[in-house]
Design a protein around this motif. Sequence first.
Motif, short mmCIF file in Angstrom:
data_model
loop_
_atom_site.label_atom_id
_atom_site.label_comp_id
_atom_site.label_asym_id
_atom_site.label_seq_id
_atom_site.Cartn_x
_atom_site.Cartn_y
_atom_site.Cartn_z
N PRO A 90 0.81 -1.23 0.00
CA PRO A 90 0.00 0.00 0.00
C PRO A 90 0.83 1.28 0.00
O PRO A 90 0.28 2.37 -0.21
N ASP A 91 2.15 1.17 0.22
CA ASP A 91 3.02 2.34 0.21
C ASP A 91 3.61 2.62 -1.16
O ASP A 91 4.36 3.60 -1.32
N ARG B 195 -1.10 5.14 -14.98
CA ARG B 195 -1.14 4.16 -16.06
C ARG B 195 -1.69 2.83 -15.57
O ARG B 195 -2.49 2.18 -16.25
N GLU B 196 -1.28 2.41 -14.35
CA GLU B 196 -1.75 1.14 -13.80
C GLU B 196 -3.06 1.29 -13.03
O GLU B 196 -3.68 0.30 -12.64
N ARG B 197 -3.48 2.53 -12.78
CA ARG B 197 -4.71 2.84 -12.03
C ARG B 197 -4.69 2.20 -10.65
O ARG B 197 -5.71 1.72 -10.17
N ALA B 198 -3.52 2.16 -10.03
CA ALA B 198 -3.37 1.58 -8.70
C ALA B 198 -1.98 1.93 -8.20
O ALA B 198 -1.16 2.49 -8.93
N ARG B 199 -1.71 1.60 -6.96
CA ARG B 199 -0.35 1.74 -6.43
C ARG B 199 0.47 0.59 -6.99
O ARG B 199 0.10 -0.57 -6.84
N ASP C 182 -4.51 -2.43 -5.51
CA ASP C 182 -5.68 -1.60 -5.78
C ASP C 182 -6.37 -1.33 -4.45
O ASP C 182 -7.10 -2.17 -3.93
N GLU C 183 -6.12 -0.14 -3.89
CA GLU C 183 -6.63 0.17 -2.56
C GLU C 183 -8.14 0.37 -2.55
O GLU C 183 -8.78 0.24 -1.51
N ARG C 184 -8.73 0.67 -3.69
CA ARG C 184 -10.18 0.83 -3.74
C ARG C 184 -10.90 -0.48 -3.49
O ARG C 184 -11.96 -0.50 -2.87
N ARG C 185 -10.32 -1.56 -3.95
CA ARG C 185 -10.98 -2.87 -3.84
C ARG C 185 -10.19 -3.85 -2.97
O ARG C 185 -10.58 -4.99 -2.84
#
Length: 607
Positions: free
Chosen positions: A249-250, A256-260, A298-301
């Motif tokens: 998560p850091d 481009r990847e739409r995530a960390r 993907d911190e959203r999911r």
Amino acid sequence: MDDQNKNLILATALSFLVILVWFVLFPPPEPDTALDTQPPAQTSQTEADATASVPDATTQSQAAPEAETREDELADAPRIPIATDRVSGSISLLGGRIDDLSLNDYRVTQDPDADIVKMLSPVGTADAYYALYGWAPGGGLDPTAVPGPNTLWSVASGEALSPTSPVTLTWDNGAGQTFTRTIEIDEDYLFTITQSVANTGDAPITVAPYGVLARHSEPSDLRNFFILHEGVVAMADGELTETDWSDMPDFAFSERERARAEVTQVAQNGWIGFTDHYWMSTLIPAPGTAFKSVAKYDERRDIYQAETVMPTQTVAPGTSVTVTSQLFAGAKEWDAIRTYQSAGVEGFIDSIDWGWFFFLTKPIFWLLHELNLLIGNMGWAIIGLTLIIKAILFPLAYKSYVSMAKMKELQPQMEKLKEEAGDDRQKMQQGMMELYKREKVNPAAGCLPILLQIPIFFSLYKVIFVTIELRHAPFFGPFQDLSAPDPTSIMNFFGLLPIEAPEPTSILALIFIGILPLLLGISMWLQQKLNPAPTDPTQQMIFAWMPWVFMFMLGGFASGLVIYWIANNTITFAQQYLIMRSQGYTPDVFGNIRSGFKRKTGEDAKK
């Protein structure tokens, strides 16, 4: 206080402190939602790659509630069975996901009726964990023209996947392109996935093949123990990278990847995957292939992903493109992983967490493994390993014990120096140094074997804790799992009654200790009796309590490690006893003589 006692106390205190901090601060712990797996963007190795678009993925789970049971979810889509001697499960035709895999050789507990270990699970179940393959569209290609997580594949050949029977899936996009996926499996844990696309249309298409491993939330059985790495493990052109679950998560957020994400361009050889305590899944592109390696959160999911993305390829009309990659999904068995490395998976043996002392842990495990094959019992293999280690260190031990005998011989002269020096410590130190030099005695020699035992102890603990070969490995009687603490205590009459011993983290475990910790304490006490007793009362008290403190401290460690320590103490006692006798002293282990020795005289000297 003489230099010998100072050095001995320092070495012992250091080892005591290290183990105490380890045991107290890092005790062994007691033993989702809709999928939105987004096929990764293709590598930016060319300008064409950079313009390729990546479709958003949707699944049936986003429109329906989560399944109540694993069986319900498995029945949600048509499947092809996986049936080998070592694994079982199924492949979902929806997305062509490998999302149902169990390891037939391993059970959750040692109970014969315990469930076998379930490694991969479909979306909608607890701990959803699966592998997904596909093609990312590029060059303005319509995302619906390539297969994705929602694509329903047809079976072209094969009724069940086995080492002798591959399966082939196919999908026609209706626009002139046919996609084919052939899946094979070997006798152990390696899948081979061959993806191809045939273009019978009028225009070329641009696509980038990819592979994804996805896990929904952190594993429920996460150990979170500092000696063990759990999370992402990756190899990129000879460089190993390990990323803990808590560190993902850091990662910096990637538009481009739409995530960390953490992205690595691999030039020739590499792999990436997730590793647990004993199990691992790994995406392995073909050797010599350039690809993009991605670790993503993907911190959203709350979804963790490991991805491999191959270079974008242009498929001209009337031609086809084929890409082959592999997937490891199974137990981290040294033999199997070593075989795959020999077959071309560069550095694959390093997927096992050997730690900082890899130069010790690797040869120690190899020797332990070979002894186990020879003897057929891991407990006796540990004792055999101890004998070999002691044999290697014997020359150093011999010098140490001879030095201790000489130090005892100099004891009267040292006492005389103390009397003459009085409170003048500088004069005392100078006199002792001159005495050591004249008699050719090294007061630090006795500390070297102790100091060498510390990295060996840590390395063996690492091997016993990390490697699956020690999991549920039996010794004899009640000791049926050398990776677990001693299961005996006074509460179960030391294994005679079918009653579980207190948990290692329970305060009762410190009171009702088992057979192995008791033997450890006794062996340490006997070994201590061979050493010259300190003249200082405080030192005497510390040394008197040390064996019993270690007995309680190490009682909760893996029983295989305690067996090593007992064997080490026993062999050390025998070596020291015989060497002391060869130097003219008969050790009086049970006597009350302060020094613990008596000089051979008269008839004793003739024996």
